[in-house]
Scaffold this active site. Structure first.
Site, PDB file in Angstrom:
ATOM      1  N   LYS A  53      -9.537 -73.748 -13.246  1.00  0.00           N
ATOM      2  CA  LYS A  53      -9.818 -75.181 -13.083  1.00  0.00           C
ATOM      3  C   LYS A  53      -8.565 -76.013 -13.389  1.00  0.00           C
ATOM      4  O   LYS A  53      -8.274 -76.990 -12.709  1.00  0.00           O
ATOM      5  CB  LYS A  53     -10.979 -75.586 -14.014  1.00  0.00           C
ATOM      6  CG  LYS A  53     -12.317 -75.045 -13.512  1.00  0.00           C
ATOM      7  CD  LYS A  53     -13.440 -75.104 -14.516  1.00  0.00           C
ATOM      8  CE  LYS A  53     -14.664 -74.373 -13.942  1.00  0.00           C
ATOM      9  NZ  LYS A  53     -15.774 -74.251 -14.883  1.00  0.00           N
ATOM     10  N   GLN A  97     -17.152 -75.620 -20.905  1.00  0.00           N
ATOM     11  CA  GLN A  97     -17.349 -74.341 -20.223  1.00  0.00           C
ATOM     12  C   GLN A  97     -18.533 -73.580 -20.845  1.00  0.00           C
ATOM     13  O   GLN A  97     -18.586 -73.399 -22.058  1.00  0.00           O
ATOM     14  CB  GLN A  97     -16.059 -73.494 -20.321  1.00  0.00           C
ATOM     15  CG  GLN A  97     -16.124 -72.192 -19.558  1.00  0.00           C
ATOM     16  CD  GLN A  97     -16.291 -72.386 -18.052  1.00  0.00           C
ATOM     17  OE1 GLN A  97     -15.611 -73.194 -17.427  1.00  0.00           O
ATOM     18  NE2 GLN A  97     -17.224 -71.643 -17.449  1.00  0.00           N
ATOM     19  N   ASP A 120     -19.596 -81.899 -14.158  1.00  0.00           N
ATOM     20  CA  ASP A 120     -20.356 -80.697 -13.799  1.00  0.00           C
ATOM     21  C   ASP A 120     -21.714 -81.062 -13.192  1.00  0.00           C
ATOM     22  O   ASP A 120     -22.357 -80.231 -12.559  1.00  0.00           O
ATOM     23  CB  ASP A 120     -20.612 -79.845 -15.062  1.00  0.00           C
ATOM     24  CG  ASP A 120     -19.839 -78.536 -15.040  1.00  0.00           C
ATOM     25  OD1 ASP A 120     -19.349 -78.151 -13.966  1.00  0.00           O
ATOM     26  OD2 ASP A 120     -19.735 -77.899 -16.112  1.00  0.00           O
TER      27      ASP A 120
END
Ligand code: NDP
Length: 285
Positions: A53, A97, A120
């Site tokens: 990422k 994460q 997200d």
């Protein structure tokens, strides 16, 4: 004739090219999109996703940082880190994460992120906004799938989409997003008897199970659009999807490969969401 392959890596490359230009224009105006990724512990898969990422952010000019925290961090301390990021005007996107260590409740963490920075798209407010058809941050994997379908002008309206898998991050949201595109949607999961009875009726089949090569040619009818979300590592180290590629390729109309399919698109849509967050376009309070 074999299926047309939807190459997520190539599509990502072209989308990232456009994003790079957009970020450069934003920078000229003094706005540098910034993504902060919070990594807890040393899970090797998580570390690799996080560095992917960061690398992709750099490619398009998004500024990014990784906050790496000890596996033993208390939930309240992690929530404090998130609170600080929520208040930091220079941070536009926050991503924690997953998975988190067992002593931390994921849902507490997801709900602590300011929905306006939730790139997200996992915060219940953003999920609710998606369900009710409002502008929001769409969860990256399903957003990538819809983008892949649109890139090939594959019609969704009135088509029968069958989803295998009902996770919060893939199965459930992709079904909702296909419904928003006016598809007729069927969800299947591990308790669905006679899976084939459903999958052989699909015009669009989304497979998000997490088991290598389980969907063989007999699970589909001719000319189905098959999207393989699964990422499975075989004993020989190779990556493979949930779909038996060679068999299904001969029968499907379109097929996504693994690797170079949905995976690269997931990261690309995260970048798109980060730019959107920086521009403050979602009107999320
Ligand atoms: P989960 O394990 O959370 O969900 C798997 C789903 O598959 C569950 O709903 C489960 O049913 C269902 N399932 C399991 N076995 C069967 C079966 N034999 N028949 C029918 N349904 C079954 O996984 P995720 O949704 O998080 O991920 C799915 C796959 O996609 C994984 O391989 C993951 O690595 C990959 N992935 C890829 C991404 C990408 O960027 N390409 C992003 C995210 C995930 P039940 O609910 O009843 O248990």
């Amino acid at each position: 004739m074999g299926a047309e392959i939807i190459n997520g890596k190539e599509l990502s490359k072209s989308l990232k090219g456009k994003m790079k230009k957009e970020v450069s224009i934003l920078k000229d105006k003094g706005l540098i999109p910034h993504l902060t990724v919070v990594l807890v512990g040393d899970n090797p898969a998580s570390k690799s996703y996080v560095s992917g990422k960061e690398k992709a952010s750099r490619e398009v000019g998004i500024s990014s940082e990784i906050i790496h925290l000890e596996n033993s961090i208390a939930e309240k301390d992690l929530l404090e880190v998130i609170d600080k990021l929520n208040k930091d005007k220079n941070v536009h996107g926050i991503l924690v994460q997953l998975p988190l260590p067992e002593h931390i409740q994921e849902q507490h963490v997801i709900e602590a992120i300011n929905p306006a920075k939730d790139v997200d798209g996992f915060h219940p407010i953003n999920i609710g906004r998606m369900m009710t058809g409002q502008d929001t941050f769409l969860p990256c994997t399903p957003y990538g799938i819809i983008t892949m379908l649109k890139s090939k002008n594959i019609p969704m309206e009135g088509r029968h989409a069958v989803i295998i898998g009902r996770s919060n991050i893939v199965g459930k949201p992709i079904g909702q997003m296909l419904l928003n595109e006016h598809a007729t949607v069927t969800y299947c999961h591990s308790r669905t008897p006679n899976l084939k009875e459903h999958t052989t009726k699909a015009d669009i089949l989304i497979v998000a199970i997490g088991k290598a090569n389980v969907i063989t040619a007999d699970y589909i009818k001719e000319d189905t659009v098959v999207i393989d979300v699964g990422i499975n590592r075989l004993d020989n180290g190779k990556l493979t999807g949930d779909v038996h590629f060679e068999e299904v390729e001969r029968k499907a109309a379109y097929l996504t490969p693994v690797p170079r399919g949905v995976g690269p698109m997931t990261i690309t849509m995260l970048l798109e969401n980060t730019i959107k967050a920086a521009k403050g376009l979602t009107n999320i309070d």
